[in-house]
Each structure stands twice: as structure tokens, then as C-alpha cells.
Design a protein around this motif. Structure first.
Motif, short mmCIF file in Angstrom:
data_model
loop_
_atom_site.label_atom_id
_atom_site.label_comp_id
_atom_site.label_asym_id
_atom_site.label_seq_id
_atom_site.Cartn_x
_atom_site.Cartn_y
_atom_site.Cartn_z
N LYS A 1 0.80 -1.49 -0.08
CA LYS A 1 -0.05 -0.29 0.14
C LYS A 1 1.38 1.32 0.04
O LYS A 1 1.27 1.47 0.99
CB LYS A 1 -0.87 0.33 1.48
N ASP A 2 0.87 2.30 -0.92
CA ASP A 2 1.05 3.60 -0.80
C ASP A 2 1.33 4.16 0.18
O ASP A 2 2.48 4.33 0.71
CB ASP A 2 1.12 4.05 -1.75
N ASN A 3 0.09 3.98 1.03
CA ASN A 3 0.10 5.21 2.46
C ASN A 3 1.61 4.11 3.92
O ASN A 3 1.45 4.58 4.19
CB ASN A 3 -1.59 4.79 2.67
N ASN A 4 1.06 2.68 3.45
CA ASN A 4 2.15 2.49 4.74
C ASN A 4 3.15 2.13 4.43
O ASN A 4 4.87 2.98 5.11
CB ASN A 4 1.45 0.98 4.69
N VAL A 5 3.83 2.28 3.00
CA VAL A 5 5.09 2.98 2.59
C VAL A 5 5.32 3.79 3.18
O VAL A 5 7.25 4.41 3.39
CB VAL A 5 5.41 2.41 1.01
N LEU A 6 4.67 4.82 2.99
CA LEU A 6 5.06 6.78 3.50
C LEU A 6 4.92 6.61 4.77
O LEU A 6 6.13 7.42 5.73
CB LEU A 6 4.41 7.29 2.57
N ILE A 7 4.04 5.88 5.64
CA ILE A 7 4.14 5.84 6.79
C ILE A 7 5.25 5.04 7.88
O ILE A 7 6.22 6.12 8.63
CB ILE A 7 3.12 5.31 7.82
N VAL A 8 5.77 4.22 6.98
CA VAL A 8 7.31 3.96 7.31
C VAL A 8 8.47 4.49 7.01
O VAL A 8 9.51 4.70 8.08
CB VAL A 8 7.16 2.56 7.52
N ALA A 9 8.62 5.08 5.90
CA ALA A 9 9.46 6.00 5.66
C ALA A 9 9.89 6.84 6.53
O ALA A 9 10.91 7.84 6.79
CB ALA A 9 9.60 5.88 3.68
N VAL A 10 8.74 8.03 6.62
CA VAL A 10 9.39 9.15 7.31
C VAL A 10 9.22 8.74 8.80
O VAL A 10 10.24 9.58 9.36
CB VAL A 10 7.21 10.19 6.73
N SER A 11 8.19 8.12 9.07
CA SER A 11 8.80 8.01 10.70
C SER A 11 10.00 7.72 11.51
O SER A 11 10.21 7.37 11.78
CB SER A 11 7.51 6.43 10.81
N LEU A 12 10.42 6.44 10.24
CA LEU A 12 11.51 6.23 10.72
C LEU A 12 13.12 7.24 10.45
O LEU A 12 13.19 6.73 11.11
CB LEU A 12 12.70 4.80 9.74
N ALA A 13 12.97 7.64 9.28
CA ALA A 13 13.36 8.99 9.46
C ALA A 13 13.25 9.82 10.52
O ALA A 13 15.16 10.35 10.29
CB ALA A 13 12.93 9.70 7.61
N VAL A 14 12.12 10.21 11.38
CA VAL A 14 11.99 11.50 12.31
C VAL A 14 12.70 10.72 13.12
O VAL A 14 13.27 11.10 13.91
CB VAL A 14 10.42 11.17 12.06
N GLY A 15 12.83 9.36 13.14
CA GLY A 15 12.58 8.62 14.55
C GLY A 15 14.35 8.08 15.10
O GLY A 15 15.27 8.35 15.62
N ILE A 16 15.18 8.14 13.57
CA ILE A 16 16.50 7.96 13.52
C ILE A 16 17.13 9.52 13.81
O ILE A 16 18.68 9.35 13.65
CB ILE A 16 16.86 7.47 12.09
N ILE A 17 16.93 10.87 13.28
CA ILE A 17 16.87 11.96 13.75
C ILE A 17 18.09 12.09 14.47
O ILE A 17 19.22 12.57 14.85
CB ILE A 17 16.85 12.81 13.62
N PRO A 18 17.45 11.40 16.39
CA PRO A 18 18.39 12.20 17.47
C PRO A 18 19.68 10.86 17.04
O PRO A 18 20.75 11.73 18.09
CB PRO A 18 17.76 11.21 18.51
N ILE A 19 19.66 10.06 16.53
CA ILE A 19 20.93 8.76 16.03
C ILE A 19 22.04 9.45 15.44
O ILE A 19 23.61 9.09 15.89
CB ILE A 19 20.60 7.34 16.16
N THR A 20 21.05 10.11 14.07
CA THR A 20 21.76 10.07 13.12
C THR A 20 22.74 12.13 13.58
O THR A 20 24.00 11.95 12.62
CB THR A 20 21.73 9.59 11.77
N ALA A 21 21.89 12.54 14.15
CA ALA A 21 22.28 13.98 14.15
C ALA A 21 21.50 14.06 15.14
O ALA A 21 21.44 14.84 15.56
CB ALA A 21 21.12 14.62 12.89
#
Length: 470
Positions: free
Chosen positions: A376-396
Motif C-alpha cells: 500500500k502506498d500509504n503504509n510505505v510512506l508511513i514507515v519511510a517518514v517515521s523511520l527517518a524522523v526516529g533516526i534523527i537523534p541517532i544520526t544528528a
């Protein structure tokens, strides 16, 4: 009818050793916050040992409350509770803002008591958010939990002191790698009970290997007292200051969010999905444990995600095993000598084992995402953006440096921000206006409606409809 594996009571020896393995996995996480806060207050060595023992004792009480349960309190899952790292930054800020450092701990304890009681009252409302945690959300959050914990393991692998000359030395990294290899070999070439306690055996072997390199320090055993009890309000009666209370209430919200995600993750792993009632009971145990902890000189308690990885890896799902671990924590709090035995394990050795434990959490999240309908298009976007937001404190880590300290309590927790992003995106894409954009697509960024060709090919696969819209 056989008991569910969660309610299984193992033989005493097996229960004790596997329970001790849980203690070994979470020990460093329990003792680090009191060591940091105690050092900021300026406690003596004796007082610092007392504060650390108190946190072990209260972690044991909170774990028993969570695993065994009383009335409607306790998730009754193999759920380890201990001092939350989310509170370290605001607690040190409270210490810095307190003129008389002898008042710092009473102010912290007063704020934690109020935050715990308010959280207890809010648990029945907070738990209703469970319907907004489908597999696309829980899988993302579980993956983030594992990814967020891995830097902790990498830090342990380098050594206990980032300012030391041997921090990140080949010796430290070699010990971490050796411990990891031992755990992997035991998991690959043994079976049964030995395979299940591979992490504990890896810690023992790693500690023995560290002795010739002078990394293993047995001084804590010689310096520790045989018996000690965390006298109630040892550092003074609690004090209630509004700014400190607000700060710790924010931490409580973060803690409850992470605990909800952890319960959902653990429910998936042990095949007993955490429903609304289970989450409410678990949050009550978290918050009540936090409210009671300052009475015995402990800090705010929350779930320990690293132990979820241990459950996933060993596949020992009995809550009574974790309850045994809670019993060991209480004994360590009452017997500093016993606590010091775990303290002997060098930090690099813990780091090597942590790679397996925390990586297992991330792998469990990926398993959950497999069931999340990522076609599903929607679910891929949810995972993609949420992972990116969650990884921010780790990578930056300095990404949110310009924000107020109170906001950074939430923003610097990748688990909390990723969880919040996943919940909100799932609400927007899969709940609001549901049905309008529910079609399958062939690429996550490709627009347009698509029709199933299952009636034409029998494959059930979705392909773009070649017929132009009329």
C-alpha cells in the motif's frame, strides 16, 4: 489445557539462571542514571553506592508489580522495569538549577511522585490509543527501539569512559567482538538450555577473557557491604516545586509512550497481543512503580527495551522468569556485595552481548512490518517518514539544539518522535477520509488509482489499469 508460554513456570534452576540473564542484560541501564545524577549532586562514594542500590531495589519492585500483577495493575507479561534514561537530562537540569545541592534529590523525588500519581490516573485514557497502533505503526516503532538501542551497545563496546585513553581501543573492541562471537557460536552449535542462556554464558566468558588485559575490576566486590537497606527518604523529605513537576510530567508522557510501544512489541513476540486492558494495567504498574520509587530513594521507572530483545532471542516467554530477575534486583538492592558481582562485567563485554540483544529487537520489528501491507502506498510512506524522523537523534544528535530544554526531552528520544510520527501519519492516511486512497500502487511515490487484475490472471497481483478514465 496447557498454560500459555507466558504463564509457564520453569524448573527452579532454569528459572533462576534465565532470570539472572535478564538482570545482566539490563544492569548497566539501571545503574547509569543514579551514577550520573549522583555525580551531579556531588554525592560521596558511600552515598553514591546507596543511591545505586536503591535504584536496583525499586527496579525489582516495579518488575514484580509488572510481571505478577495486583488487581488491575501489571501487564503480566515478561516485562522488565527500571530507571528510565528519559529522566536523566531533566533531573540533571533540576540539580543545576537548585542552589543548595542537598535539596536537589528531594526536589526530584517530589516531582517524580506527583508525575507518577498523575500518570496512574491517566492510564485508562492513555491506553485507548492502542487502536492507532496497527502493524504498520508497531513494526516501525519496534524497529526504531532496536535501532535506538544499538548506539548504546556500540558505546559500551568502546569502554566505560569516553575520556579515557583506552576508549575505543583494539583491546576493548576485541573483547566486545569476542563476546559477540561466543554468543553466536553458542546459539549456532548448542541446543536446549545452554542455547537459551547463551547471552549469560557469553558475559561470563567475556569477563574471564578480560582478566589478562586488566579490564576486569574486582574492586567493587571488596568495597561493598554485605547487607544494606534503602531507608525511606534517606536524602530528605520530598519537596514539591512546580517547574520540576512539569518537567517530570513531560518525562512521564514520554515514558508512557515508550512503554506502550514496548508492550505492543512484547505482545507480538510472545504471541499474546497487548490489548487495551493489558496496556492500561501495564501503564498503571509503570506509573505506580514510579510514584513509589522515590519513597525508597529511586527514580522514575519504565520498560527496558533491551530485555524484549532477550525474550525474542531466547524464546523463553515466561513472565515468572522475569519475576525471578526482579527478585534478584531486590536482593542486589539489599545486598550490595551481590550487586557488585554484576558490576564486575566489563562494559565492552556488555557491548558485545548488546549487539545481539538490541539487533534482535530491530529484527522483530521487521518481522512485524512484513504483515503491515507494505504494498500500500500509504503504509510505505508511513514507515519511510517515521523511520527517518526516529533516526534523527541517532544520526544528528545536535539537530534540535536550538529548541527549549523541555521540548528536547521529547525530540531527543527517537522512539518517542518516531512513534508519534507513525501514529499521526497512520491517522491521516488510514483513518481520515478512509477509502479514498486505499488502492494499491506499484511504487510508493507513484500517483494514480490502480485495479487488481486477479480476475484476469488469477495471481491476485495488482497492476496499473491501462484503460484511461472516461
Amino acid at each position: 489445557m496447557a498454560d500459555h508460554p507466558v504463564d509457564e513456570k520453569l524448573p527452579p534452576v532454569k528459572m533462576a539462571t534465565t532470570g539472572l540473564q535478564h538482570v545482566a542484560a539490563m544492569y548497566a541501564g539501571v545503574v547509569a542514571p543514579p551514577l550520573i545524577v549522583g555525580a551531579a549532586v556531588g554525592l560521596s562514594g558511600t552515598e553514591l553506592t546507596f543511591l545505586t542500590g536503591a535504584c536496583l531495589f525499586t527496579a525489582g519492585l516495579a518488575t514484580l508489580l509488572q510481571t505478577l500483577g495486583v488487581w488491575k495493575i501489571g501487564a503480566r507479561l515478561p516485562f522488565v522495569n527500571g530507571v528510565t534514561f528519559a529522566g536523566v537530562a531533566p533531573m540533571t537540569a533540576i540539580v543545576a538549577s537548585t542552589d543548595d545541592k542537598s535539596d536537589a534529590l528531594p526536589v526530584i523525588f517530589g516531582a517524580v511522585i506527583v508525575a507518577g500519581l498523575l500518570g496512574f490516573l491517566a492510564a485508562p485514557v492513555f491506553c485507548k490509543a492502542v487502536r492507532f497502533f496497527p502493524p504498520v505503526v508497531t513494526g516501525t516503532v519496534i524497529t526504531l527501539i532496536g535501532i535506538s538501542l544499538l548506539p548504546v551497545a556500540f558505546g559500551w563496546a568502546q569502554g566505560p569512559d569516553a575520556g579515557a585513553d583506552d576508549y575505543g581501543s583494539p583491546t576493548n573492541l576485541g573483547l566486545a567482538a569476542a563476546t559477540l562471537v561466543v554468543v553466536l557460536l553458542l546459539r549456532r552449535f548448542t541446543r536446549g538450555f545452554v542455547k537459551q542462556i547463551a547471552v549469560l554464558l557469553g558475559l561470563v566468558v567475556g569477563t574471564l577473557l578480560a582478566i589478562p588485559f586488566g579490564v576486569t575490576d574486582f574492586a567493587p566486590v571488596g568495597d561493598a557491604d554485605l547487607v544494606g537497606f534503602p531507608t525511606p527518604f534517606h536524602f530528605g523529605a520530598p519537596q514539591f516545586q512546580l517547574a520540576a513537576i512539569i518537567s517530570m510530567c513531560v518525562v512521564m508522557v514520554v515514558s508512557m509512550t515508550e512503554s506502550t510501544a514496548d508492550m505492543l512489541a512484547l505482545g507480538e513476540i510472545v504471541d499474546r497481543p497487548a490489548d487495551e486492558r493489558t496496556i492500561a494495567a501495564g501503564l498503571r504498574a509503570d506509573t505506580l512503580g514510579s510514584a513509589l520509587s522515590p519513597v525508597f530513594n529511586g527514580f522514575m521507572c519504565s520498560a527496558f527495551a533491551q530485555n524484549i530483545g532477550l525474550v525474542a532471542m531466547t524464546r523463553i516467554r515466561s513472565r515468572f522468569v522475569v519475576a525471578a530477575g526482579g527478585g534478584f534486583l531486590i536482593l542486589m538492592g539489599l545486598c550490595p556485595v551481590a550487586a557488585s558481582l554484576i558490576a564486575v562485567v566489563p562494559r565492552p563485554v556488555l557491548g558485545g552481548a548488546g549487539v545481539v540483544l538490541f539487533g534482535s529487537v530491530a529484527a522483530s520489528g521487521i518481522q512485524t512490518l512484513v504483515r503491515a501491507a507494505l504494498d500500500k502506498d500509504n503504509n510505505v510512506l508511513i514507515v519511510a517518514v517515521s523511520l527517518a524522523v526516529g533516526i534523527i537523534p541517532i544520526t544528528a544528535p545536535e539537530f534540535y539544539h536550538s529548541f527549549p530544554e523541555t521540548a528536547k526531552i521529547i525530540l531527543d528520544s527517537g522512539i518517542s518522535t518516531g512513534c508519534l510520527a507513525a501514529v499521526l501519519l497512520n491517522l491521516v492516511f488510514n483513518h481520515l477520509g478512509k477509502g479514498r486512497d486505499a488502492q494499491d500502487v506499484t511504487h510508493p511515490m507513484e500517483a494514480g488509482e490502480e485495479l487488481s487484475d486477479s480476475s484476469r490472471t488469477g495471481t491476485g497481483r495488482t497492476v496499473p489499469d491501462p484503460t484511461p478514465a472516461s
